[in-house]
Design a protein around this motif. Structure first.
Motif, mmCIF file in Angstrom:
data_model
loop_
_atom_site.group_PDB
_atom_site.id
_atom_site.type_symbol
_atom_site.label_atom_id
_atom_site.label_comp_id
_atom_site.label_asym_id
_atom_site.label_seq_id
_atom_site.Cartn_x
_atom_site.Cartn_y
_atom_site.Cartn_z
ATOM 1 N N ARG A 140 1.347 9.602 -5.425
ATOM 2 C CA ARG A 140 1.802 10.918 -4.978
ATOM 3 C C ARG A 140 2.824 11.489 -5.957
ATOM 4 N NH1 ARG A 140 6.316 11.951 -1.226
ATOM 5 N NH2 ARG A 140 6.431 14.212 -1.052
ATOM 6 N N ARG A 176 -3.751 14.917 0.727
ATOM 7 C CA ARG A 176 -4.416 13.874 -0.062
ATOM 8 C C ARG A 176 -5.488 14.470 -0.969
ATOM 9 N NH1 ARG A 176 -3.805 8.505 0.819
ATOM 10 N NH2 ARG A 176 -2.395 7.912 2.501
ATOM 11 N N ARG A 188 2.237 1.867 -3.546
ATOM 12 C CA ARG A 188 1.167 2.322 -4.448
ATOM 13 C C ARG A 188 0.785 3.766 -4.155
ATOM 14 N NH1 ARG A 188 -2.529 -3.222 -4.364
ATOM 15 N NH2 ARG A 188 -1.307 -4.355 -5.942
ATOM 16 N N ASP A 189 0.682 4.105 -2.876
ATOM 17 C CA ASP A 189 0.358 5.487 -2.514
ATOM 18 C C ASP A 189 1.453 6.448 -2.956
ATOM 19 O OD1 ASP A 189 -2.058 4.821 -1.437
ATOM 20 O OD2 ASP A 189 -1.474 5.053 0.655
ATOM 21 N N GLN A 190 2.706 6.050 -2.765
ATOM 22 C CA GLN A 190 3.807 6.930 -3.159
ATOM 23 C C GLN A 190 3.885 7.084 -4.679
ATOM 24 O OE1 GLN A 190 5.620 8.916 -1.443
ATOM 25 N NE2 GLN A 190 5.142 8.235 0.625
ATOM 26 N N ASP A 227 0.828 -1.213 0.000
ATOM 27 C CA ASP A 227 0.000 0.000 0.000
ATOM 28 C C ASP A 227 0.861 1.261 0.000
ATOM 29 O OD1 ASP A 227 -2.286 -1.518 -0.013
ATOM 30 O OD2 ASP A 227 -2.643 -1.365 2.134
ATOM 31 N N GLU A 228 1.956 1.233 0.749
ATOM 32 C CA GLU A 228 2.831 2.405 0.812
ATOM 33 C C GLU A 228 3.410 2.727 -0.558
ATOM 34 O OE1 GLU A 228 5.306 5.569 2.090
ATOM 35 O OE2 GLU A 228 3.468 4.661 2.903
ATOM 36 N N ARG A 284 -8.175 5.926 -5.095
ATOM 37 C CA ARG A 284 -7.297 5.171 -4.193
ATOM 38 C C ARG A 284 -6.658 6.085 -3.163
ATOM 39 N NH1 ARG A 284 -4.937 0.681 -2.980
ATOM 40 N NH2 ARG A 284 -2.922 0.807 -1.950
ATOM 41 N N ILE A 285 -6.152 7.220 -3.615
ATOM 42 C CA ILE A 285 -5.463 8.108 -2.675
ATOM 43 C C ILE A 285 -6.452 8.754 -1.714
ATOM 44 C CG2 ILE A 285 -5.452 10.421 -3.749
ATOM 45 C CD1 ILE A 285 -2.328 10.222 -3.509
#
Length: 283
Positions: A124, A171, A119-121, A116-117, A189-190
């Motif tokens: 971002r 976000r 994918r989030d990054q 998850d980290e 997602r974000i």
């Protein structure tokens, strides 16, 4: 202390060169270097790509801070560029991590940790405009490519400080950027933590509705907008978007009153165009 974020793919030769040049840069102040993920080939399968390697790098930062992370990046790049190792192989990654001082990665990878980290990054990075490997970001300033040590030192010296924003605000802004980049699924997602914790906030609901509309989830878009308009009936954009959602679902007669109301409340050209289009279908 200033933070240098290096957005890079671990198999990118320019990222490898950029790391060496970064190490030679002479900074006038203390800096910390944090590695962030970038995928040159986001469609590559995990066994052939670098997604798992980015997971291990993210876990190194979480468990041991920037120094451990940088040591691991060095070990991974050396293994790939010098030793010819397969860094898409999880057993290889676990061994490299242990050599850098990070244990337990075989179990962590199997458990999905870091997914998850990363994918989030990745989202971002896309939201803030990262489009190549490597990209160096300091505060609000960025520069792409394997720049010289002098250029990197100037980047740090003249960087515009980043504004400290609450995670919720950051976000929200990243989701807006992803919508502008036509990535509604990335925006959703974000926004997941925002929807879970602030799902009743009108700005969050409207942004989610835009993302649902953009990703053709018309039922969710309609439900979200109808609920929002019950609370804020004077929101002309929400009214327009509901009309467009119904139009897109071929429910033109239902769309018409919403588009008429939106056009009456605001003279936006998009409102007028949509109204005329639906009127021609209903008449």
């Amino acid at each position: 202390m200033k933070r240098i974020e290096v957005w890079a793919d671990l198999v990118c030769s320019w990222a490898h060169i950029g790391k060496r040049r970064l190490e030679k840069a002479e900074f006038d102040e203390d800096v910390e270097i944090v590695w962030r993920p970038y995928l040159i080939d986001p469609m590559a399968p995990a066994t052939a790509g670098t997604f798992d390697a980015h997971r291990v790098v993210a876990l190194a930062l979480d468990r041991g801070g920037p120094a451990l992370q940088d040591a691991l990046v060095e070990r991974i790049m050396h293994a790939y560029f010098v030793d010819g190792s397969d860094i898409g192989d999880r057993a290889t990654l676990a061994t490299l991590a242990a050599e850098a001082g990070l244990d337990g990665m075989a179990e962590a990878l199997d458990a999905g940790e870091g997914t998850d980290e990363v994918r989030d990054q990745l989202l971002r990075g896309k939201a803030i405009g990262v489009t190549t490997s490597p990209t160096f970001v300091v505060g609000e300033s960025a520069i792409a490519g394997a720049q010289s040590p002098e250029v990197l030192a100037d980047l740090v010296r003249h960087a515009v400080p980043a504004r400290e924003l609450p995670d919720e605000v950051a976000r929200l802004r990243h989701a807006e950027s992803l919508l502008d980049l036509r990535d509604p699924l990335g925006a959703l997602r974000i926004m997941e933590p925002l929807l879970a914790e602030h799902g009743d906030d009108p700005s969050v609901r409207l942004l989610a509705a835009r993302a649902y509309f953009g990703s053709a989830q018309l039922g969710r878009a309609r439900e979200t907008l109808e609920s929002l308009l019950e609370r804020t009936p004077g929101d002309h954009y929400a009214r327009f978007l509901l009309g467009r959602t119904l139009e897109r679902a071929n429910r033109h007669a239902e769309a018409l009153p919403h588009l008429r109301m939106a056009a009456a409340m605001s003279s936006e050209a998009d409102y007028t165009d949509a109204l005329r289009r639906v009127e021609s279908r209903v008449s």
